[in-house]
Structure formats: structure tokens, C-alpha cells
Design an enzyme around this catalytic site. Structure first.
Site, short mmCIF file in Angstrom:
data_model
loop_
_atom_site.label_atom_id
_atom_site.label_comp_id
_atom_site.label_asym_id
_atom_site.label_seq_id
_atom_site.Cartn_x
_atom_site.Cartn_y
_atom_site.Cartn_z
N SER A 254 0.92 -1.29 -0.08
CA SER A 254 0.16 0.00 0.06
C SER A 254 0.87 1.34 -0.02
O SER A 254 2.26 1.36 0.00
CB SER A 254 -0.88 0.06 1.28
OG SER A 254 -0.06 0.16 2.44
N LYS A 255 0.39 2.53 -0.21
CA LYS A 255 1.04 3.78 -0.07
C LYS A 255 1.80 3.82 1.25
O LYS A 255 2.89 4.37 1.07
CB LYS A 255 0.01 4.76 0.02
CG LYS A 255 -1.24 4.76 -0.62
CD LYS A 255 -2.41 4.29 0.14
CE LYS A 255 -2.79 3.03 -0.68
NZ LYS A 255 -3.77 2.06 0.13
N ARG A 256 1.63 2.99 2.26
CA ARG A 256 2.39 2.99 3.22
C ARG A 256 3.90 2.44 3.05
O ARG A 256 4.86 2.75 3.56
CB ARG A 256 2.13 2.11 4.48
CG ARG A 256 1.00 2.57 5.30
CD ARG A 256 0.64 1.97 6.62
NE ARG A 256 1.56 0.82 6.87
CZ ARG A 256 1.84 -0.68 6.46
NH1 ARG A 256 0.83 -1.00 6.00
NH2 ARG A 256 2.59 -1.08 6.70
N GLY A 258 5.43 3.22 0.49
CA GLY A 258 6.16 4.20 -0.63
C GLY A 258 5.22 4.13 -1.67
O GLY A 258 4.31 3.77 -2.02
#
Length: 499
Positions: A254-256, A258
RNA sequence: GGCGUCAUGGUGUAAUUGGUUAACACGCCGCCCUCUCAAGGCGGAGAGUUCGGGUUCGAUCCCCGAUGACGCUACCA
């Protein structure tokens, strides 16, 4: 009807940027279609009115094109089964709902949200599967109709038969769900808007999709869809559920973790052919499994759904970077120049790319020759080549080196030599001067080269002087937004800061 | 809680669909090249196939169970 031409689709919902996971799904669909001589089509799943946005659809299409995918039917280009946007197919779904209602394969449900919540809580307490009781199924059809006519709101549920729901999955084999674990789920919301599971099924059937290739988060949805196929008497397509892409912590990427959007890969200068190659390898291996680098044509030739792996894969930047470096080596210089140029105009180091500017183009081509092998992403180019335009602030360590007795000797000798030179510096002449400095100071190897490189570039390590000197000299002659200092100018600038 | 999917070095994949010293690549380490940093060349370490039971002369591979991860369990997609 034996072996119809394969037809596959990529069906994203335009609720955000195209993500690597979805991009891989799209790629596998496309590769499968190309490999089998089938059709690949694009369909937009925008039944979630709240979250869908037109700009995302445009971005999605741009990202897919960038990845090198194309399709023969889709929202902007139309096709024999148009429209390809679910929000434009509402009438079709409505007709099908009426058919189901008429055949008693679906029914109206008047249960309120509170009632349903109570049922769920009860099931939870009793440690049962949380399935809808089917309460409204017992309502007589005419009774339900009167209530509806009276203005009472209702949802439409499918009457799911109590029988096992089976389907075949190319990457996982046969999958079976017990009928009682699938409740009479909702087809149409009380708002009148049909639900995802319902519309994909109708669309896939109507669009004659033969192979449904999608993420494995849909595997538990599949029995519901199978029930819908059965209700309509449609034959099932083949399914192929692709595993999830995980982050290095083994959690869903996920965006977590990067940058994961396709747009961000493009911005950082990952080449599309490298990304495609990498994504192909993430969950698939060619026969034998020893080959790692593939051109697009090779991927098409080798790709078989049967060889897709069922287990989740961890996204690995190192390998992507390796593949990107490989792609950079393979790519034609002109293409790389086009791609790399904007990173330099953005810093006001180069003018906007213009083919007339032959001298600048040629010079930049050599800049790339020198620095391209040092980068994982094109985006890193300016920072690697920064010394051409900017003298980096000298680190403490390097400053100490210059200040040392031996360092100082080299600095003095070298700056004096350069200042005494008249014309432009050539690599040959530079080498001669270096030899002279060497003889005069007794410094050699890194004791000689490091101080000189610090004077010239601001850092003790960097490209060889043979290649660098001509770039500095010729660069200084060009009319660039930011001037490139010649060797002499560098020495002057250095002396100015030190004195 | 219920249901489902998955499980080979740190990572991605292989392994005549039961017989291999478990292979390749990325990464890592070392050496060579070299003023340095990359690139390139060469070499090395690292898994006995999640665990426990079976079936078999023989299991990475077949069966059962456990564990863990993930997904679905919505009037989200």
C-alpha cells in the site's frame, strides 16, 4: 462453440491511481490475450458513485498506455458490447433484475439496516456464519409487490440455492464453497443502484468474457458470482485468481510502503519495459525458470496462465532497479535522451528539449553515457551529474583532506598549473599536468586524484577525468540556463572560496 | 467467530506432474579492474522445501492435521 477466441478484460474502478497490483493484473490479462490471439478489453467499474471520479479514469487509461498495453474495446473507443462504463449500463442491469424477479430467482427484501445488524450480532454470538436469514424470501411475490408499490423501499436479493458452488481456477484448481456459507446477498441496493458482484457478472457474461483474470481478493466473491451465472443459466468462464503483492513486511502493498502508483514509477524514471518485465516475474516464471530478462515479444511468447504461481509475492525494489538498469542499457540513446531531458530542464540546467540544438543534444548524450550506468532510476541522474552545474559543498572529511599538508601541496601545485594554462583543456593536456603535479609534489594515486577532484567537482569520488574534462570544457562553451564552469573557472571559483 | 486461499535461502522464481549434491536471478560478502564511485568480470555464503503425522522402496511434489499470513464475511469495489 468449441474453443471460442479468448476474451479477457481489465475492469478497474476509477477511485484512485493505478496501483502496481492492478497494473500486474492488467498486464497478465493483456499478455494472455496476446499469447492466445484473443481480445483484451477495458471496462470501467464505476458503480461506486461516491468514490468514482472521471479524472481517475483518464489517468488510468494514460497509465495503461504508458505500460504498453492496448485494447480493442473500451470506454473511449467503444466496441460491439458498448457501453464499457458500468454507470452507462444501468438499464441493462435493471432489465436483468426484472427477469430474475419474474422468475422468482431473486426477491425484494424490506429488512432495515437495524434488523440486519441484529441478525449479524446474533450470529456472531452463536459463532455461526454471518449470513442473511432469508426472512424476506418467504414473502409472497404479490405481497412484496404491493408493499413496493406502496412506496416502501427495498433491496433485491438473489435466492441462492442450498447447493455447493464450484468453479475452476486455472492457477488454483477446483474451488468449492458450501451453499449455506453464501447468503442471499444483495443484487440491487434500496437506492436502485446495483452492486459490484452483480454487475461484473452480467457484464462478463454479456461481453462474452471467456477468462476472468483478476486479484485473489475476488476469490471469495466468486461463489456469489457463480450463483448469478447459474440463476441466468449462463455457462461459467474460466477463472484465474492472481496472488496479492505484498510489501517487505509481508503486508498487502500500500501507500505505506512508498510509491506504488504507476504514475509515480513513471515520474521517477522507471522504464515501462522494465516495470512490465518485473511485474511479469512477480508471480510468474517462464518454463525452466532461469530466464529473468524479457522483451515484450518474449513475454508474449512465453506467458502461460498455467505457470502463474498461487502464492503471494513480496515487491522488491532491488530487483526492479536491476531490471531498470538492464532496460536502460538496452534502450536506444535517443529514447533515453528524451526521457532524461526533463529532469534537467526542471532544474534549469538545460533548455527545453529542442532538436535544433544539436550541440547541446550531443553534449548531453555524452553526459548520459557517463552517468547512466550509475543510476537505478532516471530521476537520480541530476544528482549524479550535479557537479557539472553545481559545485557541491565540500564535506568536512574532504575539507580536512585539502587542509592536510600533503593535500595542500597538491592544491597549490595544481591550481598554479591550471592558471598558467592558456587555451582550452584537453584530456591529454590534463594528464600531462597531473603528471607534473605528481612529480613536483610526490603525491600519487588517491593522494593526487582526490584533492584535484574535490577542487573540480566538490567531491573526492566521481567519474574519471578523461571523460569529465571534455564535458566541462565543452559544456562551458554552450549557452545553457545554468552555466557549466570550465576547468579554469572551477579553479578560480575554488580559490575564491578558500582565500 | 464462519468460509476460502496460500506456504522452497533475505526476496522472486525452478526442480522430467514421487528418484536432483534442491537450480537460476536479485540482494549480500570477497576478489579482479581502478585515483575514487558506479559499471563490468570472477568466486562465495545462504534453504534440506513452515511444523507434525501418514501413503510409498522413496516425498519439495500425494493425503490429513496444526500453525502462520492474507482475503471474503457490506445496501464497497
Amino acid at each position: 462453440m468449441l474453443n471460442p477466441t479468448p476474451r479477457v478484460r481489465f475492469a478497474p474502478s476509477p477511485t484512485g491511481l493505478l496501483h502496481v497490483g492492478n497494473a500486474r493484473t492488467a498486464l497478465y490479462n493483456w499478455l494472455f490475450a496476446r499469447h492466445t490471439g484473443g481480445e483484451f478489453l477495458l471496462r470501467i467499474e464505476d458503480t461506486d458513485v461516491e468514490r468514482s471520479e472521471a479524472r481517475y479514469e483518464a489517468q488510468l487509461i494514460e497509465d495503461l498506455r504508458w505500460l504498453g498495453l492496448d485494447w480493442t474495446e473500451g470506454p473511449q473507443i467503444g466496441g460491439p458490447y458498448a457501453p464499457y462504463r458500468q454507470s452507462e449500463r444501468l438499464e441493462i442491469y435493471q432489465q436483468h433484475t426484472e427477469q430474475l424477479l419474474g422468475e422468482d430467482k431473486a426477491y425484494r427484501c424490506f429488512c432495515t439496516a437495524e434488523e440486519l445488524e441484529q441478525e449479524r450480532q446474533l450470529a456472531l454470538r452463536e459463532q455461526r456464519a454471518q449470513v442473511y436469514s432469508g426472512k424476506c424470501r418467504a414473502l409472497a411475490a404479490n405481497q412484496a409487490q404491493t408493499r413496493a408499490a406502496a412506496g416502501e423501499t427495498f433491496a433485491v436479493r438473489l435466492a441462492v440455492p442450498d447447493a455447493p458452488l464450484r468453479f475452476h481456477d486455472i492457477v488454483r484448481g477446483d474451488v468449492e464453497f458450501a451453499g449455506e456459507t453464501v447468503s442471499d446477498f444483495i443484487l440491487v441496493r434500496s437506492s436502485g443502484m446495483p452492486v459490484y458482484n452483480y454487475v461484473v457478472t452480467i457484464d462478463d457474461a454479456l461481453m462474452r468474457i471467456t477468462h476472468v483474470i483478476r486479484g485473489d481478493d475476488h476469490i471469495s466473491n466468486t461463489p456469489r458470482q457463480v450463483a448469478i451465472y447459474q440463476a441466468f443459466g449462463w455457462s461459467l468462464p474460466e477463472f484465474a485468481h492472481l496472488s496479492t503483492i505484498l510489501g517487505s513486511d509481508r503486508e498487502r502493498l500500500s501507500k505505506r510502503h512508498g510509491a506504488t502508483s504507476i504514475a509515480s514509477f513513471r515520474e521517477m524514471g522507471i522504464l515501462p519495459q522494465a516495470l512490465a518485465n518485473y511485474l511479469a516475474l512477480l508471480g510468474w516464471g517462464a518454463e525452466g525458470g532461469t530466464r529473468e530478462t524479457f522483451t515484450r515479444e518474449e513475454l508474449i511468447a512465453e506467458f502461460k496462465l498455467e505457470r502463474v504461481t498461487p502464492s503471494p509475492a513480496v515487491f522488491d525494489w532491488d530487483k526492479l532497479h536491476w531490471l531498470n538498469r538492464h532496460a536502460i542499457k538496452q534502450a536506444p540513446p535517443a529514447e533515453l535522451r528524451q526521457l532524461a531531458w526533463p529532469y534537467f530542464t526542471a532544474r534549469q540546467w538545460l533548455p527545453p528539449l529542442s532538436p535544433e540544438d544539436a550541440a547541446v543534444v550531443q553534449w548531453f548524450a555524452r553526459v548520459l553515457d557517463l552517468f547512466l550506468p550509475a543510476v537505478d532510476q532516471l530521476q537520480q541522474l541530476p544528482e549524479k551529474a550535479a557537479a557539472l552545474w553545481n559545485l557541491a559543498p565540500v564535506t568536512q572529511e574532504d575539507a580536512a583532506l585539502l587542509a592536510s599538508e600533503a593535500g595542500e601541496r597538491v592544491v597549490r601545485a595544481f591550481t598554479a598549473k591550471i592558471r598558467a594554462e592558456a587555451g582550452a583543456m584537453t584530456p591529454q593536456r590534463f594528464k600531462e599536468l597531473m603528471n607534473e603535479v605528481k612529480a613536483e609534489t610526490g603525491a600519487k594515486g588517491k593522494d593526487l586524484f582526490h584533492p584535484v577532484r574535490i577542487i573540480l567537482t566538490g567531491a573526492h569520488s566521481g567519474p574519471e577525468f578523461d571523460k569529465l574534462i571534455p564535458l566541462l570544457e565543452e559544456g562551458s562553451q554552450l549557452d545553457l540556463p545554468t552555466h557549466v564552469l570550465s576547468v579554469r573557472e572551477r579553479v578560480e571559483a575554488f580559490s575564491a572560496t578558500v582565500l
